[in-house]
Design a protein around this motif. Structure first.
Motif, PDB file in Angstrom:
ATOM      1  N   SER A 102       0.785  -1.269   0.045  1.00  0.00           N
ATOM      2  CA  SER A 102       0.026  -0.038  -0.129  1.00  0.00           C
ATOM      3  C   SER A 102       0.831   1.330   0.043  1.00  0.00           C
ATOM      4  N   ASN A 103       0.298   2.521  -0.467  1.00  0.00           N
ATOM      5  CA  ASN A 103       1.066   3.781  -0.491  1.00  0.00           C
ATOM      6  C   ASN A 103       1.455   4.378   0.757  1.00  0.00           C
ATOM      7  N   ASN A 104       0.931   3.686   1.940  1.00  0.00           N
ATOM      8  CA  ASN A 104       1.471   4.304   3.098  1.00  0.00           C
ATOM      9  C   ASN A 104       2.704   3.734   3.699  1.00  0.00           C
ATOM     10  N   ASN A 105       3.136   2.971   2.836  1.00  0.00           N
ATOM     11  CA  ASN A 105       4.717   2.367   3.390  1.00  0.00           C
ATOM     12  C   ASN A 105       5.809   3.377   3.241  1.00  0.00           C
ATOM     13  N   SER A 106       6.812   3.304   3.688  1.00  0.00           N
ATOM     14  CA  SER A 106       7.762   4.363   3.664  1.00  0.00           C
ATOM     15  C   SER A 106       8.712   4.114   2.490  1.00  0.00           C
ATOM     16  N   GLY A 107       8.828   2.995   1.828  1.00  0.00           N
ATOM     17  CA  GLY A 107       9.479   2.658   0.684  1.00  0.00           C
ATOM     18  C   GLY A 107      10.900   2.075   0.623  1.00  0.00           C
ATOM     19  N   ALA A 108      11.620   2.267  -0.026  1.00  0.00           N
ATOM     20  CA  ALA A 108      12.978   1.683  -0.354  1.00  0.00           C
ATOM     21  C   ALA A 108      13.961   2.768   0.522  1.00  0.00           C
ATOM     22  N   ARG A 109      14.942   1.837   1.243  1.00  0.00           N
ATOM     23  CA  ARG A 109      15.957   2.927   1.888  1.00  0.00           C
ATOM     24  C   ARG A 109      17.199   3.250   0.863  1.00  0.00           C
ATOM     25  N   PHE A 110      17.548   4.582   1.044  1.00  0.00           N
ATOM     26  CA  PHE A 110      18.522   4.683   0.013  1.00  0.00           C
ATOM     27  C   PHE A 110      19.639   5.591   0.813  1.00  0.00           C
ATOM     28  N   ILE A 111      20.854   5.079   0.613  1.00  0.00           N
ATOM     29  CA  ILE A 111      21.925   5.450   1.690  1.00  0.00           C
ATOM     30  C   ILE A 111      23.150   6.024   0.715  1.00  0.00           C
ATOM     31  N   HIS A 112      23.686   7.379   1.324  1.00  0.00           N
ATOM     32  CA  HIS A 112      24.725   7.791   0.473  1.00  0.00           C
ATOM     33  C   HIS A 112      26.043   7.589   1.589  1.00  0.00           C
ATOM     34  N   ALA A 113      27.019   7.166   1.182  1.00  0.00           N
ATOM     35  CA  ALA A 113      28.114   6.953   1.852  1.00  0.00           C
ATOM     36  C   ALA A 113      29.415   7.257   1.283  1.00  0.00           C
TER      37      ALA A 113
END
Length: 449
Positions: A102-113
């Protein structure tokens, strides 16, 4: 190479699909093949690129383009932005796992390191440097952890002269075929930004269930502790062995000649060569049992076949068992024919029998319980399009893997950098066995360093 380079996390955010997910697609149901992966680690593969010279604001622009193209890719591969849900009830007794998309999920994590290391620091050592594991997020996470962790995490690590894009994807959501279909599509969208991007391989989200089952599979469990086992591998050496197309062709010709056939494939011949080499290096007694296990894609073997773009897990493991004495007393062709037969016999009827058996008595795969000291496991595939992924930096210089699902005797297959039928194998072994393998001229004669 510095002794202990340390990853520095610069920023973290979550990326959601660019467009809302239609209500009809907001639940993704898991098949027997998916659920069997509950205690395995996330898939972790990534690409190493050289950084372009003299581009002002290069990293900032790259990150923005990666995030935007990822949000477009997630619209097509929407289960990756979801979260796992378990539904339980006492009356009637039910235990179901599915993906809430559903659209209320936070989605995929994206990390800059960032990492104070060079491409050469990663590529030059014979063994894969331990710092490579830190180029991925969600190390040691198992697929069931997707109830509380993201199902997809991207870590973009800036090196002194390079960039590594590492992807950790929950194995409930897809297998290697699904993983590289997603990665290829993400790259395709990245390259086409600013245009009306029509992806060339639209994923199929209609998951396969045998007649009379699905979309929810009721599991005979009361608590997730009955599903979960965690595995900590012993100290391992991990290194790549490169096989040129010419070397593999020689192994294939030898295996087919010794078996008086022309049916044994290049990968089956190479698998047999590796199985025999590792078994010699382990110095086991002749009466011990040794097993060669291969991950096999079910999609083309089903009747009717599943789409190539089937997004989910559709893979089984086929095994060849024999004694150490029998394996080593016979020639390469004998072992390669055994491997070929195991793969060739994995047809629609056999697949359905395995699914039926699983439904009668669900088995959760575990490195702790389903892998022993005499086993060799061939995973991944050199057929996957790995080096065709470009994110404005040209062709990758290497494909690398993380912590996930490594054990003594694990062999991960990649297409070779130069293409043309060459292959790279990342082999994980205990240090003493690796040393013995490196000293085995029979094995090393086929290797190009």
């Amino acid at each position: 190479m510095m002794t202990s380079p340390i990853i520095q996390r610069v920023s973290e955010c979550f990326i959601k699909p660019l467009h809302p997910i239609p209500e009809s697609n907001q639940n993704c149901y898991l098949t027997t093949w998916d659920i069997a992966m509950s205690s395995m680690n996330y898939i972790q593969k990534g690409l190493l690129f050289k950084k372009p010279n003299n581009q002002q604001h290069f990293i900032h622009n790259l990150l923005e383009k990666l995030k935007h193209s990822l949000s477009l890719a997630l619209f097509h591969f929407y289960p990756l932005s979801g979260r796992l849900v378990t539904q339980k009830s006492q009356d009637p007794p039910t235990y179901n796992i599915f993906v809430d998309c559903s659209n209320n999920n936070s989605g995929a994590r994206f990390i800059h390191a960032t990492l104070d290391a060079t491409v050469s620091d990663i590529m030059t050592p014979i063994d894969v440097p331990s710092v490579v594991k830190s180029l991925f997020d969600l190390n040691k996470a198992i697929n069931h952890d997707g109830h509380t962790m993201p199902l997809l995490s991207i870590q973009v690590t800036e090196l002194v002269d390079g960039v590594f894009i590492g992807c950790s994807m929950n194995h409930y959501i897809g297998d290697g075929t699904s993983y590289w279909n997603f990665f290829n599509t993400w790259s395709e969208i990245f390259q086409g930004q600013g245009h009306d991007v029509r992806i060339s391989r639209q994923p199929s989200h209609i998951r396969w269930f045998p007649e009379g089952y699905g979309p929810l599979i009721n599991l005979p469990f009361k608590h997730h502790d009955e599903i979960i086992t965690r595995y900590e591998p012993p100290k391992l050496r991990e290194r790549f062995f490169h096989f040129t197309a010419e070397s593999i062709a020689k192994l294939k010709a030898k295996a087919n000649m010794e078996s008086n056939t022309n049916k044994i494939s290049s990968f089956q011949s190479l698998s047999a060569h590796v199985w025999r080499g590792i078994t010699r290096a382990r110095d086991l007694t002749n009466d011990q049992v040794t097993t060669c296990m291969l991950a096999v894609n079910n999609r083309p073997r089903m009747k009717p076949p599943l789409p190539k773009e089937y997004f989910g897990t559709s893979v089984d493991t086929v095994s060849v068992k024999t004694t150490v004495g029998e394996l080593l007393e016979n020639d390469l062709g004998w072992a390669a024919w055994k491997v070929h037969s195991a793969v060739a016999n994995h047809v629609d009827l056999e697949i359905r029998k395995m699914v039926k058996k699983w439904l009668e008595s669900p088995m959760i795969l575990s490195l702790k319980h389903h892998f022993d000291a005499g086993s060799v496991a061939m995973i991944s595939s050199p057929r996957f399009n790995m080096y065709g992924n470009e994110f404005g930096m040209g062709k990758p210089v290497a494909v690398l893997s993380g912590y996930a699902n490594k054990c003594d005797g694990n062999v991960t297959a990649y297409e070779g950098h130069e293409g043309g039928g060459s292959m790279d194998l990342e082999i994980s072994l205990s240090p003493n066995v690796m040393r013995a393998l490196e000293l085995d001229q029979n094995f090393m004669n086929a290797v190009s360093l």
